[in-house]
Design a protein around this motif. Sequence first.
Motif, PDB file in Angstrom:
ATOM      1  N   ARG A  77      66.922 -54.050 -29.447  1.00  0.00           N
ATOM      2  CA  ARG A  77      66.643 -53.278 -30.660  1.00  0.00           C
ATOM      3  C   ARG A  77      66.224 -54.195 -31.801  1.00  0.00           C
ATOM      4  N   ALA A  78      66.859 -55.349 -31.908  1.00  0.00           N
ATOM      5  CA  ALA A  78      66.486 -56.297 -32.962  1.00  0.00           C
ATOM      6  C   ALA A  78      65.024 -56.710 -32.820  1.00  0.00           C
ATOM      7  N   LEU A  79      64.571 -56.954 -31.585  1.00  0.00           N
ATOM      8  CA  LEU A  79      63.166 -57.297 -31.348  1.00  0.00           C
ATOM      9  C   LEU A  79      62.250 -56.134 -31.722  1.00  0.00           C
ATOM     10  N   LEU A  80      62.673 -54.924 -31.367  1.00  0.00           N
ATOM     11  CA  LEU A  80      61.865 -53.743 -31.691  1.00  0.00           C
ATOM     12  C   LEU A  80      61.745 -53.571 -33.202  1.00  0.00           C
ATOM     13  N   TYR A  81      62.864 -53.724 -33.931  1.00  0.00           N
ATOM     14  CA  TYR A  81      62.830 -53.575 -35.381  1.00  0.00           C
ATOM     15  C   TYR A  81      61.894 -54.617 -36.008  1.00  0.00           C
ATOM     16  N   ASP A  82      61.953 -55.844 -35.482  1.00  0.00           N
ATOM     17  CA  ASP A  82      61.099 -56.917 -36.009  1.00  0.00           C
ATOM     18  C   ASP A  82      59.623 -56.580 -35.770  1.00  0.00           C
ATOM     19  N   PHE A  83      59.316 -56.057 -34.578  1.00  0.00           N
ATOM     20  CA  PHE A  83      57.932 -55.676 -34.280  1.00  0.00           C
ATOM     21  C   PHE A  83      57.450 -54.601 -35.253  1.00  0.00           C
ATOM     22  N   ILE A  84      58.281 -53.575 -35.475  1.00  0.00           N
ATOM     23  CA  ILE A  84      57.868 -52.458 -36.343  1.00  0.00           C
ATOM     24  C   ILE A  84      57.646 -52.938 -37.777  1.00  0.00           C
ATOM     25  N   THR A 136      56.703 -55.968 -38.753  1.00  0.00           N
ATOM     26  CA  THR A 136      55.644 -56.969 -38.910  1.00  0.00           C
ATOM     27  C   THR A 136      54.281 -56.533 -38.382  1.00  0.00           C
ATOM     28  N   THR A 137      54.209 -55.511 -37.546  1.00  0.00           N
ATOM     29  CA  THR A 137      52.937 -55.153 -36.922  1.00  0.00           C
ATOM     30  C   THR A 137      51.951 -54.557 -37.930  1.00  0.00           C
ATOM     31  N   ASN A 138      50.677 -54.767 -37.669  1.00  0.00           N
ATOM     32  CA  ASN A 138      49.612 -54.144 -38.445  1.00  0.00           C
ATOM     33  C   ASN A 138      49.081 -52.891 -37.752  1.00  0.00           C
ATOM     34  N   CYS A 139      49.676 -52.526 -36.612  1.00  0.00           N
ATOM     35  CA  CYS A 139      49.242 -51.326 -35.893  1.00  0.00           C
ATOM     36  C   CYS A 139      49.614 -50.073 -36.699  1.00  0.00           C
TER      37      CYS A 139
END
Length: 531
Positions: free
Chosen positions: A175-182, A184-187
């Motif tokens: 979940r920590a990785l998922l939160y970081d992706f959300i 920081t992503t430009n998608c």
Amino acid sequence: MLILQNLSYLHPNKDVLFEHINLTVTSREKIALIGNNGTGKSTLLRIIAGELSAHEGQLQLDAIPYYIPQLFGQYNGLTVAQALRIDEKLRALKAILAGEVTEHYLQLLNDDWTIEERCQEALQYWHLQELDLNQRMDTLSGGQKTKVFLAGIHIHQPSFVLLDEPSNHLDAAGRALLYDFIETTNCTLLVVSHDRKLLNLLNTVCELSARGITVYGGNYDFYTAQKQIERNALNQDIQSKEKALRKAKEKERETIERQQKLDARGKRKQEKAGVARIMMNTLRNSAENSTSKMKSAHAEKIGGISDELQALRNELPDIDKMQFGFDNTALHRGKILFKASGLNHSYGGQPLWKEKLDLQVTSGERIVIKGLNGSGKTTLIRMILGELEPAVGTVYRAAHNCVYIDQDYSLINHQYSVYEQACIFNTTALQEHEIKIRLNRFLFTKEDWDKPCSALSGGERMRLMLCCLTIGNQAPDIIVLDEPTNNLDIHNIAILTTAINSYEGTLIVVSHDEPFLSEVRVERTINLLNS
């Protein structure tokens, strides 16, 4: 990037799921799509992804979306590379590097010379570096499958991503990785989720309901604040309408009493004046007709106000209509229910936990068990319940009444009707009408009593389970909840939270849902570390 205009979808049996949906998503927006179970959130994502067709309406999309579904069973027969739709590219790259430079392989590769490097980077980011792309999907855990498709975002590099409950099977690290992706992503993101920590990372909340899509220009905390304002206004409207109804009934009573007094006084005057009987009858009939018309006018007014009041009450959230309440547990607070010393277990000859466990559980405590996937949380629960003995260590268990509730609410027997299921928990010989009163308190009305449990949604199974726990002669001494919020929408999580907070016994929870753990007032954490 995405425009939906008057979009409608019908089930195969022609029942309307939603209609006249309107939504605009612009580039780089991060949008949460929320709503009660059954409103059509997943279906709407599948329509946008091109897996389903709308019954009517327009869909304009200027990018091919990358879609991560909630369930992955359809991929079980495929390899990881096949599920990610990169198997042919990787095969073409290997063939070209081996000297087979054919037009067929060049077309398959389509100048994507960095596909292999991106795969390695993506798998490493999602802690799947040991994963073989030729491994079958059915050999992976739920969390690993989710991470595979999340890794696909980096591999395919889409501009628009659709996510359906992406945190469901992830442990705390995932979940920590998922939160970081959300963050920081430009998608551009359109996310269906009940994970409130995740929802607070998105800048717009869209609520799907029978009325269509309502857009709230802020994150989940902003949305809840706005919903509370709406709820307060609704309660004020209800109170105002209740006051109007009381006044209308009082006015009716006063008017009828006044008319009856006037009629009686007039009759006495007529009798004193010696009015003929035939005229008396005519005057009486006239008075009765006048009174009847007056009653009819008041009844119409009262009926109109009552209908308006009922319509307002129907808009109340289910949680405001329900009546919770557990009987008190028979155990005094602080009684030792479970005690273990030097506890460990083994699988395949290897110890499960890095260090032996020394722990105890006392009556009235609220405990969360945490650990990565595979850290032995379920094993420890089975030991507390007495279903499993440890490989090493000593265990003491006091006699207690314990209920284990998993995320699928499997204590509910699908072969029974709703009423029959409630009767299973009737250990105190409650009468039929008393059981049905309890069912009504949990929003199971007369129309639901004969419904098969197999037809219940996740939220309905949860409500029925809670109802059953209140039917017994006393509350269980221990309630164990294993990932209780995984299959519930936000609305039903609120119902579960309120019910659990009316329970005074011992609570043991396995969950990664931090807001839920905070709201049910967890006091202590047991952290499990693999060996």
